[in-house]
Design a protein around this motif. Sequence first.
Motif, PDB file in Angstrom:
ATOM      1  N   TYR A 169      11.889  73.784 -54.786  1.00  0.00           N
ATOM      2  CA  TYR A 169      12.444  74.135 -56.063  1.00  0.00           C
ATOM      3  C   TYR A 169      13.715  73.348 -56.400  1.00  0.00           C
ATOM      4  CZ  TYR A 169      14.503  77.586 -59.455  1.00  0.00           C
ATOM      5  OH  TYR A 169      15.171  77.996 -60.521  1.00  0.00           O
ATOM      6  N   SER A 170      14.441  73.208 -55.499  1.00  0.00           N
ATOM      7  CA  SER A 170      15.777  72.407 -55.585  1.00  0.00           C
ATOM      8  C   SER A 170      15.596  71.015 -55.637  1.00  0.00           C
ATOM      9  CB  SER A 170      16.702  72.755 -54.226  1.00  0.00           C
ATOM     10  OG  SER A 170      17.150  73.872 -54.108  1.00  0.00           O
ATOM     11  N   CYS A 171      14.596  70.339 -54.667  1.00  0.00           N
ATOM     12  CA  CYS A 171      14.274  68.999 -54.848  1.00  0.00           C
ATOM     13  C   CYS A 171      13.466  68.367 -55.801  1.00  0.00           C
ATOM     14  CB  CYS A 171      13.967  68.310 -53.368  1.00  0.00           C
ATOM     15  SG  CYS A 171      15.229  68.741 -52.153  1.00  0.00           S
ATOM     16  N   GLU A 172      12.201  69.239 -55.919  1.00  0.00           N
ATOM     17  CA  GLU A 172      11.142  68.557 -56.912  1.00  0.00           C
ATOM     18  C   GLU A 172      11.275  69.057 -58.377  1.00  0.00           C
ATOM     19  OE1 GLU A 172       9.264  66.200 -56.002  1.00  0.00           O
ATOM     20  OE2 GLU A 172       9.964  66.235 -53.876  1.00  0.00           O
ATOM     21  N   VAL A 173      11.718  70.441 -58.333  1.00  0.00           N
ATOM     22  CA  VAL A 173      11.749  70.765 -59.685  1.00  0.00           C
ATOM     23  C   VAL A 173      13.096  70.548 -60.656  1.00  0.00           C
ATOM     24  CG1 VAL A 173      11.506  73.274 -61.102  1.00  0.00           C
ATOM     25  CG2 VAL A 173      10.298  72.895 -59.166  1.00  0.00           C
ATOM     26  N   TRP A 174      14.089  70.747 -59.852  1.00  0.00           N
ATOM     27  CA  TRP A 174      15.539  70.515 -60.434  1.00  0.00           C
ATOM     28  C   TRP A 174      16.009  69.234 -60.138  1.00  0.00           C
ATOM     29  CZ3 TRP A 174      15.354  72.745 -64.860  1.00  0.00           C
ATOM     30  CH2 TRP A 174      14.810  74.292 -64.885  1.00  0.00           C
ATOM     31  N   GLY A 175      15.566  68.722 -59.111  1.00  0.00           N
ATOM     32  CA  GLY A 175      16.350  67.660 -58.216  1.00  0.00           C
ATOM     33  C   GLY A 175      15.948  66.135 -58.684  1.00  0.00           C
ATOM     34  N   PHE A 176      15.050  65.929 -59.554  1.00  0.00           N
ATOM     35  CA  PHE A 176      14.731  64.693 -59.626  1.00  0.00           C
ATOM     36  C   PHE A 176      13.699  64.092 -58.539  1.00  0.00           C
ATOM     37  CE2 PHE A 176      18.384  65.363 -62.413  1.00  0.00           C
ATOM     38  CZ  PHE A 176      17.971  65.270 -63.776  1.00  0.00           C
ATOM     39  N   ILE A 197      24.205  68.888 -53.405  1.00  0.00           N
ATOM     40  CA  ILE A 197      24.705  68.526 -54.901  1.00  0.00           C
ATOM     41  C   ILE A 197      23.812  69.777 -55.624  1.00  0.00           C
ATOM     42  CG2 ILE A 197      24.122  66.770 -56.338  1.00  0.00           C
ATOM     43  CD1 ILE A 197      24.039  64.749 -54.383  1.00  0.00           C
ATOM     44  N   CYS A 198      24.661  69.975 -56.592  1.00  0.00           N
ATOM     45  CA  CYS A 198      24.137  70.895 -57.733  1.00  0.00           C
ATOM     46  C   CYS A 198      24.175  70.039 -58.874  1.00  0.00           C
ATOM     47  CB  CYS A 198      24.899  72.040 -57.619  1.00  0.00           C
ATOM     48  SG  CYS A 198      24.119  73.152 -59.068  1.00  0.00           S
ATOM     49  N   HIS A 199      23.127  69.783 -59.736  1.00  0.00           N
ATOM     50  CA  HIS A 199      23.053  69.060 -60.712  1.00  0.00           C
ATOM     51  C   HIS A 199      23.517  70.051 -61.908  1.00  0.00           C
ATOM     52  CE1 HIS A 199      20.954  65.738 -59.217  1.00  0.00           C
ATOM     53  NE2 HIS A 199      19.975  66.638 -58.738  1.00  0.00           N
ATOM     54  N   LYS A 201      28.359  80.045 -49.038  1.00  0.00           N
ATOM     55  CA  LYS A 201      29.443  78.770 -49.567  1.00  0.00           C
ATOM     56  C   LYS A 201      28.867  78.609 -50.814  1.00  0.00           C
ATOM     57  CE  LYS A 201      30.214  76.540 -45.132  1.00  0.00           C
ATOM     58  NZ  LYS A 201      30.121  75.363 -44.518  1.00  0.00           N
ATOM     59  N   ALA A 202      29.951  78.110 -51.667  1.00  0.00           N
ATOM     60  CA  ALA A 202      29.635  77.901 -53.143  1.00  0.00           C
ATOM     61  C   ALA A 202      30.649  76.964 -53.747  1.00  0.00           C
ATOM     62  CB  ALA A 202      29.460  78.984 -53.957  1.00  0.00           C
ATOM     63  N   PHE A 203      29.869  75.790 -54.397  1.00  0.00           N
ATOM     64  CA  PHE A 203      30.936  74.925 -55.239  1.00  0.00           C
ATOM     65  C   PHE A 203      32.282  75.611 -55.866  1.00  0.00           C
ATOM     66  CE2 PHE A 203      27.141  71.991 -54.614  1.00  0.00           C
ATOM     67  CZ  PHE A 203      27.758  71.103 -53.933  1.00  0.00           C
ATOM     68  N   PRO A 204      31.564  76.665 -56.768  1.00  0.00           N
ATOM     69  CA  PRO A 204      32.833  77.157 -57.444  1.00  0.00           C
ATOM     70  C   PRO A 204      33.739  78.024 -56.609  1.00  0.00           C
ATOM     71  CG  PRO A 204      30.562  77.997 -58.139  1.00  0.00           C
ATOM     72  CD  PRO A 204      30.394  77.200 -56.905  1.00  0.00           C
ATOM     73  N   CYS A 213      29.510  72.735 -51.011  1.00  0.00           N
ATOM     74  CA  CYS A 213      28.153  72.820 -50.812  1.00  0.00           C
ATOM     75  C   CYS A 213      27.949  74.166 -51.553  1.00  0.00           C
ATOM     76  CB  CYS A 213      27.382  72.499 -49.557  1.00  0.00           C
ATOM     77  SG  CYS A 213      27.652  73.732 -48.174  1.00  0.00           S
ATOM     78  N   CYS A 214      26.654  74.415 -51.716  1.00  0.00           N
ATOM     79  CA  CYS A 214      26.120  75.939 -51.905  1.00  0.00           C
ATOM     80  C   CYS A 214      25.159  76.247 -50.737  1.00  0.00           C
ATOM     81  CB  CYS A 214      25.531  76.102 -53.143  1.00  0.00           C
ATOM     82  SG  CYS A 214      26.595  76.130 -54.617  1.00  0.00           S
ATOM     83  N   GLN A 215      25.648  77.338 -49.960  1.00  0.00           N
ATOM     84  CA  GLN A 215      24.681  77.337 -48.625  1.00  0.00           C
ATOM     85  C   GLN A 215      24.117  78.891 -48.833  1.00  0.00           C
ATOM     86  OE1 GLN A 215      26.451  77.497 -44.579  1.00  0.00           O
ATOM     87  NE2 GLN A 215      25.106  75.918 -44.322  1.00  0.00           N
TER      88      GLN A 215
END
Length: 172
Positions: A87-94, A116-118, A157-160, A165-167
């Motif tokens: 989901y993270s790499c292939e669907v949203w992460g190009f 990384i969060c796009h 963990k979260a960027f905001p 990172c977001c963990q």
Amino acid sequence: MTEKEETGPFNLPNLGWLERYKRMYQAYDTAIKTVFANEMERSGKQDAVQLLIAIHQEVSKSLGEKLCEKFNYSPNIKGALELMWTYSCEVWGFGMNDTVDMYIEKEDRGIFTNKICHYWETWLKHRREFSCDENCINEYTSLIRTLNPSYKLYMVKAFPRGDNCCQFVVEV
């Protein structure tokens, strides 16, 4: 790279898969921004955030069901991490697979990290109206529960929150 193809009187582009994907991502992102802005103006920040959460839950649930059907993940911690990776790499992460980390800590507990969060780096880079971690915990919970409804997910963990990172911790 875009190539052009001569077809009669037309000069039509032949977009590669990556360019098509980026354009679809941009279209989705633009639609979400528009929905958020309109709901924010109409009903306020809290209702706008709740609407985004509902949209992302529905999208991740739908995609999770399709990914589980296609890739037949096991309903254990390994399967949950594989689903989150896809989901993270292939669907949203190009297709960028160096943007995440994951490991099985124990048989019933795994750690998944988005380095990384796009979403955070694009739209939310200049618009910090809300903390997207509330959205992501709901989104990823909906995703993994398509594989196993008893999964528990925690965002440690979260960027905001100022983290690098977001963990997520996933338990079954």
